[in-house]
Design an enzyme around this catalytic site. Structure first.
Site, PDB file in Angstrom:
ATOM      1  N   ARG A 198      36.608  55.581  41.944  1.00 38.94           N
ATOM      2  CA  ARG A 198      37.521  56.319  42.836  1.00 38.94           C
ATOM      3  C   ARG A 198      37.879  55.492  44.078  1.00 38.94           C
ATOM      4  O   ARG A 198      37.965  56.007  45.186  1.00 38.94           O
ATOM      5  CB  ARG A 198      36.915  57.646  43.286  1.00 38.94           C
ATOM      6  CG  ARG A 198      36.703  58.644  42.186  1.00 38.94           C
ATOM      7  CD  ARG A 198      38.045  59.129  41.625  1.00 38.94           C
ATOM      8  NE  ARG A 198      37.858  60.291  40.790  1.00 38.94           N
ATOM      9  CZ  ARG A 198      37.453  60.249  39.514  1.00 38.94           C
ATOM     10  NH1 ARG A 198      37.244  59.085  38.926  1.00 38.94           N
ATOM     11  NH2 ARG A 198      37.302  61.355  38.827  1.00 38.94           N
ATOM     12  N   SER A 200      38.359  67.286  42.398  1.00 40.48           N
ATOM     13  CA  SER A 200      37.033  67.014  42.980  1.00 40.48           C
ATOM     14  C   SER A 200      37.194  66.727  44.460  1.00 40.48           C
ATOM     15  O   SER A 200      37.928  65.816  44.840  1.00 40.48           O
ATOM     16  CB  SER A 200      36.395  65.801  42.326  1.00 40.48           C
ATOM     17  OG  SER A 200      36.224  66.010  40.955  1.00 40.48           O
ATOM     18  N   GLU A 223      36.057  62.806  48.528  1.00 42.52           N
ATOM     19  CA  GLU A 223      36.968  62.031  47.685  1.00 42.52           C
ATOM     20  C   GLU A 223      38.412  62.192  48.155  1.00 42.52           C
ATOM     21  O   GLU A 223      39.214  61.273  48.066  1.00 42.52           O
ATOM     22  CB  GLU A 223      36.840  62.483  46.225  1.00 42.52           C
ATOM     23  CG  GLU A 223      37.418  61.484  45.254  1.00 42.52           C
ATOM     24  CD  GLU A 223      38.052  62.113  44.043  1.00 42.52           C
ATOM     25  OE1 GLU A 223      39.290  62.081  43.951  1.00 42.52           O
ATOM     26  OE2 GLU A 223      37.306  62.636  43.196  1.00 42.52           O
TER      27      GLU A 223
HETATM   28  N1  EPU Z   1      27.850  70.544  37.018  1.00 42.00           N
HETATM   29  C1  EPU Z   1      27.098  71.611  37.457  1.00 42.00           C
HETATM   30  N2  EPU Z   1      27.715  72.531  38.259  1.00 42.00           N
HETATM   31  C2  EPU Z   1      29.009  72.428  38.628  1.00 42.00           C
HETATM   32  C3  EPU Z   1      29.762  71.337  38.175  1.00 42.00           C
HETATM   33  C4  EPU Z   1      29.161  70.392  37.362  1.00 42.00           C
HETATM   34  O1  EPU Z   1      25.932  71.754  37.145  1.00 42.00           O
HETATM   35  O2  EPU Z   1      29.480  73.312  39.339  1.00 42.00           O
HETATM   36  C5  EPU Z   1      27.227  69.581  36.090  1.00 42.00           C
HETATM   37  C6  EPU Z   1      27.739  69.790  34.667  1.00 42.00           C
HETATM   38  O3  EPU Z   1      27.008  70.746  33.998  1.00 42.00           O
HETATM   39  C7  EPU Z   1      27.557  68.411  34.065  1.00 42.00           C
HETATM   40  C8  EPU Z   1      27.786  67.492  35.251  1.00 42.00           C
HETATM   41  O4  EPU Z   1      27.613  68.278  36.418  1.00 42.00           O
HETATM   42  O5  EPU Z   1      26.236  68.231  33.635  1.00 42.00           O
HETATM   43  C9  EPU Z   1      29.146  66.822  35.236  1.00 42.00           C
HETATM   44  O6  EPU Z   1      30.182  67.799  35.303  1.00 42.00           O
HETATM   45  P1  EPU Z   1      31.685  67.501  34.814  1.00 42.00           P
HETATM   46  O7  EPU Z   1      31.680  66.950  33.438  1.00 42.00           O
HETATM   47  O8  EPU Z   1      32.471  68.702  35.090  1.00 42.00           O
HETATM   48  O9  EPU Z   1      32.165  66.297  35.691  1.00 42.00           O
HETATM   49  P2  EPU Z   1      31.977  65.906  37.227  1.00 42.00           P
HETATM   50  O10 EPU Z   1      31.035  64.751  37.300  1.00 42.00           O
HETATM   51  O11 EPU Z   1      31.639  67.112  38.036  1.00 42.00           O
HETATM   52  C10 EPU Z   1      33.835  64.081  37.212  1.00 42.00           C
HETATM   53  C11 EPU Z   1      35.084  63.750  37.957  1.00 42.00           C
HETATM   54  C12 EPU Z   1      36.238  64.662  37.522  1.00 42.00           C
HETATM   55  C13 EPU Z   1      36.453  64.480  36.036  1.00 42.00           C
HETATM   56  C14 EPU Z   1      35.140  64.807  35.309  1.00 42.00           C
HETATM   57  C15 EPU Z   1      35.214  64.522  33.837  1.00 42.00           C
HETATM   58  C16 EPU Z   1      34.388  62.840  40.083  1.00 42.00           C
HETATM   59  C17 EPU Z   1      34.320  63.044  41.566  1.00 42.00           C
HETATM   60  N3  EPU Z   1      34.882  63.852  39.386  1.00 42.00           N
HETATM   61  O12 EPU Z   1      33.441  65.392  37.605  1.00 42.00           O
HETATM   62  O13 EPU Z   1      37.409  64.220  38.192  1.00 42.00           O
HETATM   63  O14 EPU Z   1      37.478  65.319  35.567  1.00 42.00           O
HETATM   64  O15 EPU Z   1      34.054  63.974  35.832  1.00 42.00           O
HETATM   65  O16 EPU Z   1      35.230  63.158  33.610  1.00 42.00           O
HETATM   66  O17 EPU Z   1      34.015  61.774  39.604  1.00 42.00           O
HETATM   67  C18 EPU Z   1      38.750  64.538  40.138  1.00 42.00           C
HETATM   68  O18 EPU Z   1      38.422  63.393  40.473  1.00 42.00           O
HETATM   69  O19 EPU Z   1      39.526  65.234  40.840  1.00 42.00           O
HETATM   70  C19 EPU Z   1      38.176  65.104  38.930  1.00 42.00           C
HETATM   71  C20 EPU Z   1      38.383  66.376  38.578  1.00 42.00           C
END
Ligand code: EPU
Length: 337
Positions: free
Chosen positions: A163, A237, A333
């Site tokens: 990012r 995010s 972010e």
């Molecule tokens: N999780 C929780 N609670 C929550 C949210 C997530 O426990 O409220 C846990 C999920 O269960 C999972 C882990 O966190 O084990 C990862 O969650 P998720 O796959 O939703 O992805 P993320 O790491 O929260 C990142 C990116 C997203 C992108 C997703 C999928 C960043 C800051 N965000 O989110 O990007 O869509 O991975 O690849 O890296 C964005 O940048 O705007 C964005 C939406």
């Protein structure tokens, strides 16, 4: 040049924050950039606005806001394995993804449904489901405000990180991205290892993998978790996923055996900020018109008339509680204006 004054930016940011810009210009012709650079008043402070999907407007914006409306997709060259596309920065990212898929060009299908414009993609090196934009960006063309020329930045010069890029650091507000050159594959390499993708493909009963099927799976997952900015204001995010040392992670694991992580470097792991925020009890929190999304704690939301500075303050409270409980400093972010 059709310059406007005191224009509300409400329709131009996905958080739906209602503040005004002192000067506003819809840029459909890159030649106007030189005119702006030569204007003593306008050139004092210029900010570029794409889809407004990664900004928090905390106060009225001084100076000129240039809304990037440069359009066009050109096939620059191709060989047996690749195509090189020059895409004007004001094109909608998701439309580019769909266009590539309809032509059988692979590389960005995992990035379907990410809001925003093509010009914003390199700035924060957008990423999702195991793929980052930097993997397909050949170079970035931008107008340099001080040099008053267009400069082409090769991939390595963009200093892409998680990012992150040079456009967020040393070139911040110094250049205006006008187009991006993408190198896409005629022969797809499928990325299905990220968490829920395979599950979703199974649910969809996909028997033969394709870039179209992957995009459909990504669209289904995103739509089920992330709020649609047309219905609830948000900027995706709000925080980055923090990287912490292995030692710190192991210490946290003793109290929280289910804490998830992704590999990051030899000595660090990345922890999902959404998990940390949820554990601090914020998921589904609401105060007046602002809150934390009920399905993804990484996303802050505006239910109607929340103010940018209020959302900023809420994000600070969240950061404090994560710091106190886990000893981890979150980083925002979104770009704050
Ligand atoms: N999780 C929780 N609670 C929550 C949210 C997530 O426990 O409220 C846990 C999920 O269960 C999972 C882990 O966190 O084990 C990862 O969650 P998720 O796959 O939703 O992805 P993320 O790491 O929260 C990142 C990116 C997203 C992108 C997703 C999928 C960043 C800051 N965000 O989110 O990007 O869509 O991975 O690849 O890296 C964005 O940048 O705007 C964005 C939406």
């Amino acid at each position: 040049m059709h310059l406007q004054q005191n224009v509300s930016l409400k329709a131009y940011n996905t958080f739906g924050i209602d503040v005004s810009a002192e000067y506003f210009l819809e840029l459909g012709d890159a030649a106007l950039l030189e005119e702006i650079a030569n204007d003593a008043v306008l050139s004092k402070q210029v900010r570029a606005l794409g889809g407004g999907s990664n900004i928090l407007l905390s106060k009225a914006v001084k100076g000129l806001v240039v809304h990037n409306a440069l359009k066009g997709v050109h096939l620059e060259k191709e060989d047996s394995e690749h195509v090189w596309l020059r895409v004007e920065a004001g094109e909608i990212w998701h439309e580019l993804v769909m266009y590539a898929i309809s032509n059988g060009w692979a590389g960005i299908e995992n990035l379907a449904l990410i809001p925003g414009t093509v010009g914003a993609a390199p700035i924060q090196n957008i990423g999702a489901y195991g793929v980052e934009a930097k993997e397909t960006i050949e170079s970035v063309n931008a107008w340099h405000w001080n040099e008053k020329i267009f400069v082409s930045y090769a991939n390595v010069e963009c200093k892409f990180g998680y990012r992150d890029s040079i456009f967020k650091t040393s070139l911040k507000d110094k250049v205006f991205i006008s187009s991006v050159i993408f190198k896409l594959n005629k022969k797809p390499v499928f990325h299905t290892s990220y968490g829920p993708i395979l599950q979703e493909l199974e649910k969809m009963k996909v028997t033969e993998l394709s870039i179209k099927a992957i995009a459909e799976a990504v669209i289904a997952i995103r739509s089920s978790k992330l709020p649609d900015p047309k219905k609830i204001g948000n900027a995706g995010s709000f925080f980055k996923n923090p990287a912490i040392s292995e030692a710190h992670f192991e210490m946290l694991q003793t109290n929280y055996p289910d804490i998830p992580c992704y590999p990051f470097s030899e000595t660090m792991v990345k922890v999902p900020a959404g998990w940390l925020i949820e554990k601090c009890g914020w998921k589904g929190y609401r105060k007046d018109d602002m809150g934390v999304h009920e399905k993804q704690a990484l996303v802050l939301v505006n239910y109607g008339h929340a103010k940018g500075d209020e959302i900023w303050a809420l994000s600070g409270e969240i950061m404090e509680s994560v710091k106190e409980r886990f000893g981890i400093s979150l980083e925002r972010e979104v770009q704050v204006w």
